[in-house]
Design a protein around this motif. Structure first.
Motif, mmCIF file in Angstrom:
data_model
loop_
_atom_site.group_PDB
_atom_site.id
_atom_site.type_symbol
_atom_site.label_atom_id
_atom_site.label_comp_id
_atom_site.label_asym_id
_atom_site.label_seq_id
_atom_site.Cartn_x
_atom_site.Cartn_y
_atom_site.Cartn_z
ATOM 1 N N LEU A 11 -39.656 1.986 1.503
ATOM 2 C CA LEU A 11 -38.306 1.866 0.962
ATOM 3 C C LEU A 11 -37.765 3.222 0.533
ATOM 4 C CD1 LEU A 11 -35.955 0.035 -0.052
ATOM 5 C CD2 LEU A 11 -37.126 -0.004 -2.258
ATOM 6 N N LYS A 12 -38.564 3.994 -0.181
ATOM 7 C CA LYS A 12 -38.092 5.286 -0.672
ATOM 8 C C LYS A 12 -37.756 6.227 0.481
ATOM 9 C CE LYS A 12 -39.161 9.111 -3.776
ATOM 10 N NZ LYS A 12 -38.609 10.111 -2.822
ATOM 11 N N ASP A 13 -38.629 6.269 1.491
ATOM 12 C CA ASP A 13 -38.400 7.162 2.618
ATOM 13 C C ASP A 13 -37.097 6.819 3.338
ATOM 14 O OD1 ASP A 13 -39.196 9.161 4.682
ATOM 15 O OD2 ASP A 13 -39.445 7.398 5.939
ATOM 16 N N LEU A 14 -36.848 5.535 3.562
ATOM 17 C CA LEU A 14 -35.620 5.131 4.234
ATOM 18 C C LEU A 14 -34.403 5.285 3.329
ATOM 19 C CD1 LEU A 14 -36.747 1.938 6.183
ATOM 20 C CD2 LEU A 14 -36.050 4.120 7.164
ATOM 21 N N HIS A 15 -34.553 4.894 2.075
ATOM 22 C CA HIS A 15 -33.421 4.949 1.142
ATOM 23 C C HIS A 15 -32.944 6.383 0.952
ATOM 24 C CE1 HIS A 15 -31.220 4.469 -2.720
ATOM 25 N NE2 HIS A 15 -30.895 3.314 -2.172
ATOM 26 N N ASP A 16 -33.864 7.328 0.977
ATOM 27 C CA ASP A 16 -33.482 8.730 0.832
ATOM 28 C C ASP A 16 -32.671 9.230 2.019
ATOM 29 O OD1 ASP A 16 -34.756 8.869 -1.588
ATOM 30 O OD2 ASP A 16 -36.541 9.916 -0.850
ATOM 31 N N ARG A 17 -32.772 8.521 3.158
ATOM 32 C CA ARG A 17 -32.081 8.962 4.371
ATOM 33 C C ARG A 17 -30.842 8.124 4.682
ATOM 34 N NH1 ARG A 17 -35.126 8.531 9.049
ATOM 35 N NH2 ARG A 17 -36.891 7.399 8.214
ATOM 36 N N VAL A 18 -30.479 7.220 3.781
ATOM 37 C CA VAL A 18 -29.306 6.381 3.998
ATOM 38 C C VAL A 18 -28.068 7.048 3.406
ATOM 39 C CG1 VAL A 18 -28.224 4.170 3.397
ATOM 40 C CG2 VAL A 18 -30.618 4.244 4.047
ATOM 41 N N LYS A 19 -26.986 7.020 4.151
ATOM 42 C CA LYS A 19 -25.727 7.561 3.642
ATOM 43 C C LYS A 19 -25.270 6.744 2.446
ATOM 44 C CE LYS A 19 -24.141 9.375 8.102
ATOM 45 N NZ LYS A 19 -23.077 9.361 9.131
ATOM 46 N N GLN A 20 -24.715 7.410 1.453
ATOM 47 C CA GLN A 20 -24.325 6.735 0.221
ATOM 48 C C GLN A 20 -23.096 5.851 0.407
ATOM 49 O OE1 GLN A 20 -26.144 6.783 -2.724
ATOM 50 N NE2 GLN A 20 -27.583 7.708 -1.264
#
Length: 306
Positions: A269-278
Protein backbone atom coordinates in the motif's frame (compact mmCIF):
# COMPACT_ATOMS: atom_id res chain seq x y z
CA UNK A 1 -12.76 7.88 6.04
CA UNK A 2 -16.08 8.97 7.54
CA UNK A 3 -16.98 5.28 7.70
CA UNK A 4 -15.39 5.23 11.16
CA UNK A 5 -17.80 7.88 12.52
CA UNK A 6 -20.28 5.13 13.30
CA UNK A 7 -20.05 1.66 14.89
CA UNK A 8 -19.39 -1.43 12.82
CA UNK A 9 -22.88 -2.72 13.54
CA UNK A 10 -24.44 0.27 11.82
CA UNK A 11 -22.24 -0.28 8.78
CA UNK A 12 -23.36 -3.89 8.55
CA UNK A 13 -27.03 -2.93 8.92
CA UNK A 14 -26.60 -0.80 5.77
CA UNK A 15 -26.13 -3.94 3.67
CA UNK A 16 -28.84 -4.71 1.13
CA UNK A 17 -29.29 -6.82 -1.96
CA UNK A 18 -29.27 -3.65 -4.05
CA UNK A 19 -25.72 -2.82 -3.04
CA UNK A 20 -24.03 -5.90 -4.40
CA UNK A 21 -24.26 -9.63 -4.97
CA UNK A 22 -22.77 -12.56 -3.08
CA UNK A 23 -22.68 -13.68 0.53
CA UNK A 24 -24.31 -11.24 2.93
CA UNK A 25 -21.53 -11.29 5.53
CA UNK A 26 -19.26 -9.67 2.94
CA UNK A 27 -21.74 -6.87 2.24
CA UNK A 28 -19.89 -4.11 4.11
CA UNK A 29 -16.62 -4.98 2.41
CA UNK A 30 -18.22 -5.06 -1.03
CA UNK A 31 -19.96 -1.76 -0.35
CA UNK A 32 -16.62 0.02 0.07
CA UNK A 33 -14.83 -1.73 -2.78
CA UNK A 34 -17.76 -0.79 -5.01
CA UNK A 35 -17.28 2.86 -4.07
CA UNK A 36 -13.63 2.66 -5.10
CA UNK A 37 -14.61 1.11 -8.44
CA UNK A 38 -17.30 3.70 -9.10
CA UNK A 39 -14.86 6.50 -8.31
CA UNK A 40 -12.37 5.11 -10.83
CA UNK A 41 -15.00 4.62 -13.53
CA UNK A 42 -16.44 8.10 -13.09
CA UNK A 43 -12.95 9.61 -13.35
CA UNK A 44 -11.96 7.60 -16.46
CA UNK A 45 -12.36 9.16 -19.88
CA UNK A 46 -12.13 5.74 -21.60
CA UNK A 47 -13.95 2.60 -20.45
CA UNK A 48 -12.58 0.10 -22.94
CA UNK A 49 -10.68 -2.63 -21.08
CA UNK A 50 -10.44 -3.49 -17.37
CA UNK A 51 -8.44 -6.15 -15.52
CA UNK A 52 -9.08 -7.64 -12.09
CA UNK A 53 -6.24 -9.47 -10.34
CA UNK A 54 -7.18 -11.75 -7.48
CA UNK A 55 -10.87 -11.96 -8.32
CA UNK A 56 -11.59 -15.42 -6.94
CA UNK A 57 -12.44 -14.28 -3.45
CA UNK A 58 -16.11 -14.51 -2.42
CA UNK A 59 -17.22 -11.76 -4.78
CA UNK A 60 -15.08 -9.12 -3.08
CA UNK A 61 -15.16 -7.18 -6.35
CA UNK A 62 -18.36 -6.48 -8.27
CA UNK A 63 -17.60 -8.22 -11.56
CA UNK A 64 -21.06 -7.62 -13.09
CA UNK A 65 -20.62 -3.89 -12.51
CA UNK A 66 -17.29 -3.91 -14.35
CA UNK A 67 -18.57 -6.13 -17.15
CA UNK A 68 -21.42 -3.69 -17.77
CA UNK A 69 -19.14 -0.66 -17.59
CA UNK A 70 -16.30 -1.83 -19.87
CA UNK A 71 -16.22 -3.22 -23.38
CA UNK A 72 -13.96 -6.04 -22.16
CA UNK A 73 -13.16 -7.41 -18.70
CA UNK A 74 -10.19 -9.71 -18.03
CA UNK A 75 -10.29 -11.63 -14.74
CA UNK A 76 -7.01 -13.11 -13.46
CA UNK A 77 -6.23 -15.36 -10.52
CA UNK A 78 -3.58 -17.80 -9.36
CA UNK A 79 -6.14 -20.62 -9.26
CA UNK A 80 -8.80 -21.79 -11.69
CA UNK A 81 -11.61 -23.10 -9.50
CA UNK A 82 -12.07 -19.90 -7.51
CA UNK A 83 -12.63 -17.77 -10.61
CA UNK A 84 -15.08 -20.28 -12.08
CA UNK A 85 -17.08 -20.25 -8.87
CA UNK A 86 -17.21 -16.45 -8.67
CA UNK A 87 -18.18 -16.09 -12.33
CA UNK A 88 -20.91 -18.69 -11.94
CA UNK A 89 -22.31 -16.95 -8.87
CA UNK A 90 -22.29 -13.61 -10.66
CA UNK A 91 -23.97 -14.92 -13.81
CA UNK A 92 -20.99 -13.98 -15.99
CA UNK A 93 -19.86 -17.45 -16.97
CA UNK A 94 -21.03 -17.23 -20.58
CA UNK A 95 -20.68 -13.46 -21.07
CA UNK A 96 -18.86 -12.64 -24.30
CA UNK A 97 -16.92 -9.63 -23.01
CA UNK A 98 -15.39 -11.45 -20.01
CA UNK A 99 -12.05 -13.23 -20.42
CA UNK A 100 -10.32 -15.31 -17.76
CA UNK A 101 -6.66 -16.04 -17.13
CA UNK A 102 -6.05 -18.67 -14.46
CA UNK A 103 -2.98 -20.14 -12.77
CA UNK A 104 -1.27 -16.78 -13.20
CA UNK A 105 2.21 -16.61 -11.67
CA UNK A 106 2.37 -13.03 -10.39
CA UNK A 107 5.77 -13.58 -8.80
CA UNK A 108 7.55 -15.35 -11.70
CA UNK A 109 8.79 -17.93 -9.17
CA UNK A 110 7.26 -20.73 -11.24
CA UNK A 111 9.54 -19.70 -14.10
CA UNK A 112 12.46 -20.34 -11.73
CA UNK A 113 11.09 -23.67 -10.48
CA UNK A 114 11.39 -22.13 -7.05
CA UNK A 115 8.94 -24.30 -5.13
CA UNK A 116 10.41 -27.56 -6.43
CA UNK A 117 13.98 -26.46 -5.62
CA UNK A 118 12.92 -25.12 -2.22
CA UNK A 119 11.25 -28.44 -1.37
CA UNK A 120 14.30 -30.41 -2.50
CA UNK A 121 16.60 -28.27 -0.37
CA UNK A 122 14.46 -28.89 2.68
CA UNK A 123 14.23 -32.62 1.98
CA UNK A 124 18.02 -32.80 1.68
CA UNK A 125 18.56 -30.79 4.88
CA UNK A 126 20.51 -28.12 2.99
CA UNK A 127 22.32 -25.72 5.30
CA UNK A 128 20.58 -22.49 6.30
CA UNK A 129 23.42 -20.48 4.74
CA UNK A 130 22.97 -22.18 1.36
CA UNK A 131 19.19 -21.82 1.51
CA UNK A 132 19.52 -18.12 2.35
CA UNK A 133 21.89 -17.62 -0.56
CA UNK A 134 19.48 -19.35 -2.95
CA UNK A 135 16.47 -17.35 -1.76
CA UNK A 136 18.32 -14.05 -2.16
CA UNK A 137 19.38 -15.05 -5.66
CA UNK A 138 15.74 -15.74 -6.50
CA UNK A 139 14.84 -12.15 -5.70
CA UNK A 140 17.21 -10.96 -8.44
CA UNK A 141 16.32 -13.74 -10.87
CA UNK A 142 12.56 -13.14 -10.53
CA UNK A 143 13.07 -9.49 -11.45
CA UNK A 144 14.64 -10.55 -14.75
CA UNK A 145 11.37 -12.23 -15.81
CA UNK A 146 7.97 -10.77 -16.64
CA UNK A 147 4.66 -12.16 -15.47
CA UNK A 148 2.32 -10.83 -18.17
CA UNK A 149 4.43 -9.25 -20.92
CA UNK A 150 1.68 -9.69 -23.54
CA UNK A 151 -0.66 -7.43 -21.54
CA UNK A 152 1.59 -4.41 -21.10
CA UNK A 153 -0.32 -1.10 -21.31
CA UNK A 154 -3.53 -2.95 -22.16
CA UNK A 155 -6.02 -1.65 -19.61
CA UNK A 156 -7.83 1.56 -18.71
CA UNK A 157 -8.52 0.20 -15.22
CA UNK A 158 -6.52 -2.32 -13.18
CA UNK A 159 -7.98 -3.67 -9.93
CA UNK A 160 -5.92 -5.54 -7.31
CA UNK A 161 -8.05 -7.44 -4.78
CA UNK A 162 -6.09 -8.29 -1.63
CA UNK A 163 -3.25 -9.89 -3.57
CA UNK A 164 -0.31 -8.48 -1.59
CA UNK A 165 -0.92 -10.68 1.46
CA UNK A 166 -1.24 -13.82 -0.69
CA UNK A 167 2.04 -13.57 -2.62
CA UNK A 168 4.40 -16.50 -2.02
CA UNK A 169 5.11 -16.04 1.70
CA UNK A 170 2.33 -18.05 3.34
CA UNK A 171 2.89 -20.99 1.00
CA UNK A 172 6.66 -20.95 1.53
CA UNK A 173 6.31 -20.77 5.33
CA UNK A 174 3.83 -23.65 5.27
CA UNK A 175 6.33 -25.76 3.35
CA UNK A 176 9.09 -24.85 5.79
CA UNK A 177 7.03 -25.59 8.92
CA UNK A 178 7.31 -29.36 8.47
CA UNK A 179 11.11 -29.18 8.20
CA UNK A 180 11.86 -26.50 10.80
CA UNK A 181 12.57 -29.03 13.62
CA UNK A 182 15.67 -30.20 11.75
CA UNK A 183 17.25 -26.72 12.04
CA UNK A 184 18.68 -24.84 15.01
CA UNK A 185 16.88 -21.75 16.25
CA UNK A 186 19.41 -19.38 14.69
CA UNK A 187 19.13 -21.21 11.35
CA UNK A 188 15.34 -20.98 11.43
CA UNK A 189 15.60 -17.25 12.05
CA UNK A 190 18.03 -16.86 9.14
CA UNK A 191 15.77 -18.76 6.74
CA UNK A 192 12.61 -16.91 7.79
CA UNK A 193 14.36 -13.53 7.55
CA UNK A 194 15.51 -14.38 4.02
CA UNK A 195 12.01 -15.48 3.03
CA UNK A 196 10.80 -12.09 4.29
CA UNK A 197 13.45 -10.41 2.14
CA UNK A 198 12.20 -12.26 -0.95
CA UNK A 199 8.58 -11.51 -0.04
CA UNK A 200 9.28 -7.77 0.14
CA UNK A 201 11.06 -7.87 -3.20
CA UNK A 202 8.14 -9.72 -4.79
CA UNK A 203 5.64 -7.20 -3.40
CA UNK A 204 7.53 -4.40 -5.12
CA UNK A 205 7.72 -6.49 -8.31
CA UNK A 206 3.96 -7.02 -8.16
CA UNK A 207 3.39 -3.28 -7.86
CA UNK A 208 5.52 -2.76 -10.95
CA UNK A 209 3.38 -5.37 -12.70
CA UNK A 210 0.22 -3.42 -11.85
CA UNK A 211 1.76 -0.25 -13.23
CA UNK A 212 2.91 -1.99 -16.42
CA UNK A 213 -0.63 -3.19 -17.22
CA UNK A 214 -2.06 0.34 -17.26
CA UNK A 215 -2.44 2.47 -20.32
CA UNK A 216 -0.86 5.94 -20.02
CA UNK A 217 -4.03 7.55 -18.61
CA UNK A 218 -5.32 4.43 -16.85
CA UNK A 219 -6.46 4.25 -13.25
CA UNK A 220 -5.56 1.82 -10.48
CA UNK A 221 -7.82 0.51 -7.73
CA UNK A 222 -6.31 -1.61 -4.98
CA UNK A 223 -7.24 -2.76 -1.52
CA UNK A 224 -5.87 -5.15 1.06
CA UNK A 225 -6.45 -6.51 4.53
CA UNK A 226 -4.11 -4.31 6.58
CA UNK A 227 -4.54 -5.22 10.27
CA UNK A 228 -6.07 -8.39 11.66
CA UNK A 229 -8.15 -7.38 14.66
CA UNK A 230 -7.71 -9.27 17.93
CA UNK A 231 -8.26 -8.77 21.64
CA UNK A 232 -4.82 -7.16 21.83
CA UNK A 233 -5.48 -4.41 19.27
CA UNK A 234 -9.27 -4.02 19.46
CA UNK A 235 -8.77 -0.60 21.05
CA UNK A 236 -7.68 0.71 17.65
CA UNK A 237 -11.33 0.92 16.59
CA UNK A 238 -12.36 2.94 19.64
CA UNK A 239 -9.48 5.31 19.03
CA UNK A 240 -10.59 5.72 15.43
CA UNK A 241 -14.18 6.37 16.44
CA UNK A 242 -13.01 9.13 18.78
CA UNK A 243 -11.20 11.11 16.06
CA UNK A 244 -13.28 13.84 14.45
CA UNK A 245 -11.19 14.96 11.48
CA UNK A 246 -10.29 13.01 8.35
CA UNK A 247 -6.69 14.23 8.56
CA UNK A 248 -6.37 12.90 12.11
CA UNK A 249 -7.83 9.53 11.10
CA UNK A 250 -5.47 9.09 8.16
CA UNK A 251 -2.46 10.01 10.29
CA UNK A 252 -3.56 7.58 13.00
CA UNK A 253 -4.23 4.78 10.53
CA UNK A 254 -0.87 4.96 8.80
CA UNK A 255 0.85 4.95 12.17
CA UNK A 256 -1.26 1.91 13.18
CA UNK A 257 -0.40 0.16 9.93
CA UNK A 258 3.28 0.52 10.77
CA UNK A 259 2.82 -0.82 14.31
CA UNK A 260 0.18 -3.53 13.84
CA UNK A 261 -0.10 -4.08 10.10
CA UNK A 262 0.45 -7.17 7.99
CA UNK A 263 3.89 -6.48 6.56
CA UNK A 264 3.37 -7.21 2.83
CA UNK A 265 0.10 -5.27 2.84
CA UNK A 266 1.74 -2.26 4.49
CA UNK A 267 4.67 -2.33 2.07
CA UNK A 268 2.41 -2.77 -0.96
CA UNK A 269 0.00 0.00 0.00
CA UNK A 270 2.71 2.49 0.94
CA UNK A 271 4.73 1.87 -2.21
CA UNK A 272 1.71 2.39 -4.46
CA UNK A 273 0.21 5.23 -2.44
CA UNK A 274 3.47 7.16 -2.66
CA UNK A 275 3.24 6.96 -6.46
CA UNK A 276 -0.41 8.00 -6.81
CA UNK A 277 -1.23 11.50 -8.01
CA UNK A 278 -2.91 13.54 -5.30
CA UNK A 279 -5.59 15.06 -7.50
CA UNK A 280 -8.84 13.11 -7.82
CA UNK A 281 -7.70 10.33 -5.52
CA UNK A 282 -10.00 8.43 -3.17
CA UNK A 283 -8.58 6.69 -0.09
CA UNK A 284 -10.86 4.50 2.04
CA UNK A 285 -10.52 2.39 5.15
CA UNK A 286 -13.12 0.06 6.66
CA UNK A 287 -13.71 -2.98 8.86
CA UNK A 288 -13.77 -6.21 6.86
CA UNK A 289 -15.66 -9.12 8.39
CA UNK A 290 -14.04 -11.95 6.43
CA UNK A 291 -15.87 -14.57 8.49
CA UNK A 292 -17.15 -14.94 12.04
CA UNK A 293 -13.63 -15.46 13.40
CA UNK A 294 -11.68 -13.04 11.19
CA UNK A 295 -11.98 -9.27 11.21
CA UNK A 296 -9.59 -6.89 9.53
CA UNK A 297 -9.05 -3.22 9.10
CA UNK A 298 -8.85 -2.94 5.32
CA UNK A 299 -7.66 -0.02 3.22
CA UNK A 300 -7.56 0.87 -0.44
CA UNK A 301 -7.52 3.67 -2.94
CA UNK A 302 -8.57 4.71 -6.41
CA UNK A 303 -6.20 6.92 -8.35
CA UNK A 304 -3.81 7.44 -11.20
CA UNK A 305 -0.11 6.67 -10.89
CA UNK A 306 2.50 9.33 -11.59
Amino acid sequence: MRDFDRPIQSMQQAESAELDWGEKEWGTHRYHTRQLLEHAMEASSVLDRAAVLGAGNHGGVNLPQLARGFAQLTVLDTEANSIEEVLEQSGLGATANVKTLTNVDYTCLDQLNFYETWEDMLLNHTSAADIACYIKDCAFEARRHEALPHLKQSFDLVVSCSVHTQLFYIHALSQFAGYAPQYAEADIRQIVDTLSYLRNSLVEDYNRLLSSLLRPDGRLVMWSDMIRLSDENEQLLEQLYSLNSEQARIKFLFRAFGQHGIEPAVLGLKDLHDRVKQENQLFKCWVWLADKDKRYIAAGFSGRLR
